[in-house]
Design an enzyme around this catalytic site. Structure first.
Site, PDB file in Angstrom:
ATOM      1  N   TYR A  83       4.769 -52.590   1.621  1.00 25.53           N
ATOM      2  CA  TYR A  83       4.114 -51.401   1.055  1.00 25.53           C
ATOM      3  C   TYR A  83       2.695 -51.338   1.627  1.00 25.53           C
ATOM      4  CZ  TYR A  83       2.814 -48.156  -2.751  1.00 25.53           C
ATOM      5  OH  TYR A  83       2.397 -47.082  -3.499  1.00 25.53           O
ATOM      6  N   LYS A 117       6.783 -48.999   4.200  1.00 24.09           N
ATOM      7  CA  LYS A 117       6.378 -47.724   3.592  1.00 24.09           C
ATOM      8  C   LYS A 117       4.962 -47.470   4.083  1.00 24.09           C
ATOM      9  CE  LYS A 117       5.696 -45.998  -1.212  1.00 24.09           C
ATOM     10  NZ  LYS A 117       4.285 -45.642  -1.200  1.00 24.09           N
TER      11      LYS A 117
END
Lengths: 296, 296
Positions: free
Chosen positions: A135, A163
């Site tokens: 992330y 991401k």
């Protein structure tokens, strides 16, 4: 469909003022996402306020999510924490509760070095024993991943996706091409930053990690499917309808606006965790106007 | 001497790998600070790794600190947390344990607005019922205080001091003059950033919130007293001896270097909390060389 592809819808986590999760309200939100046929649920992401919840409440959230939508739609669980051992504990909790994948942001207080983030993510991926998505969210973690660090992590066991935030310079297509060239086949490259999702999807990214899909899943699914079909005109049309909402996200931060949307739609009446303040009541008409533009 | 003036020495908090505080090792470090006649102890500051410790361990640290140095030297306790109610709980815990003052940084995950930080600090100051110092530390909280916000907080009950970072532009004397003009009489303006302490002290700031004083209290006291006596030449001489250490602080971050110093001095063998990594062994000779330059 692979786990970290398509539309991943990030839910808020309704709680009371003390940080206790309202599992009934959460279940209602997750069932709407599942019914709208998003490709996955992002539970306890930044939008889900994971950083503000105790281990026990995070566990309750995952368990109740799996009880209501487990098997119907894959559930990806955010397991970030300031300490490596705590993030590992969250990852083990999530696996035991039946989560399908993990999402890990390098939360920081003392600014972290590349080597610290590398070892941290490796340790959590190992403990979690589930497919894990890196992330990369500099606006909350204040850590910026280099390409080199993503590439290094991408070849480690269990680490299968990233991401990304929208690029601050250069275009998203060039970034995807650059990362694809250096990461293993099948390593999934997805984007967050809802106002750039149309571009990122049309540029061929693997996933849209979407905040708004947590509360407007049908509308976000429509945009995603149009992009996957290569229908740039329909994507443009749908994205135009979202513009007033993207403006609110940029102005107030999506985290605050999402609680206002949930309220405006009558889905739940939770407030964000203090110190985060709800949107001023005087701005609610703008939220309602923005929603009127979008709702299918 | 008022609470937030002079030399405030920030201790590391020795723990085991699971985050359990080694209260015996902590007591040894605090007794050295007290014996060196620093003006206060900064317990559970950023150097004390408060962000990495559970509420229970923070409570154990404060209780053991008060048991060993309570009444001998004022103890200021860091009570920051991501949630307002948690920071309030830490503040109440500290007061119950006998702490003399509080230090509060606006830790953040979701970036905070000025109004959120205002209300957060106000709420914690009210719950703590102790003199509180605003902890302005953009490098760890990523929140930058405006003068206006400091001024607004400075007139609230219990908020009596600010711990400033070194100015990134402009000089420290101008900043102190500017803030003094707008804050109530007696509102204490102190500085952290050890390599700028000599300048800040000579410019007339109220306090040096010192990392290195946690492990080299006598040497930091000497620099502080020279500055308080207006002896710029002696301050310059002492600060010169610190230069190699300041270079290490800038290169590796003082948090990591402090554990290496504690080890080099044989004071304790604790490691920083993972994901933070200890200094590579190959850099230990530089730490020892730097210490040789300073030790009185």
């Amino acid at each position: 469909m692979k786990l970290f592809t398509g539309l991943s819808a990030f839910s808020i986590t309704p709680t009371d003022a003390s940080g206790r999760v309202d599992t009934a309200a959460l279940a209602r939100l997750l069932e709407r996402i599942s019914a709208a046929r998003a490709d996955s649920i992002g539970l306890l992401g930044s939008t889900g306020g994971y950083a503000f919840l105790s281990r026990h409440e995070r566990q309750r959230a995952v368990e109740s999510a799996m009880a209501c939508v487990g098997g119907k739609i894959p559930v990806i669980v955010g397991v970030g924490a300031l300490r490596t051992d705590e993030a590992q504990a969250h990852a083990r909790d999530a696996r035991k509760a039946g989560a399908n994948g993990l999402l890990l942001a390098p939360m920081s207080y003392t600014p972290l070095t590349d080597e610290e983030v590398f070892q941290h993510i490796l340790a959590v991926a190992e403990a979690g024993e589930l497919p894990l998505c890196i992330y990369n969210n500099p606006s909350t973690t204040r850590f910026t991943f280099t390409d080199d660090l993503i590439v290094r992590l991408a070849s480690a066991p269990n680490i299968v996706a990233v991401k990304m935030p929208l690029p601050t310079h250069g275009n998203v297509k060039a970034e995807i091409t650059r990362l694809r060239r250096r990461t293993p086949d099948g390593f999934a490259i997805g984007y967050s930053g809802d106002w750039g999702a149309a571009d990122a999807l049309l540029a061929g990214c693997d996933a849209w990690y979407s905040v708004i899909a947590g509360l407007l899943p049908s509308e976000a699914v429509a945009l995603t499917r149009a992009a996957q079909a290569g229908d740039a005109r329909e994507v443009e049309r749908l994205d135009q309808a979202f513009q007033p909402l993207w403006s609110l996200f940029k102005e107030f931060g999506s985290f605050r606006v999402m609680y206002a949307i949930a309220d405006a739609l009558g889905l739940c009446r939770a407030a964000p965790p203090r110190p985060i303040l709800p949107l001023p009541p005087t701005d609610m008409p703008r939220v309602k106007d923005a929603l009127d533009r979008i709702l299918i």
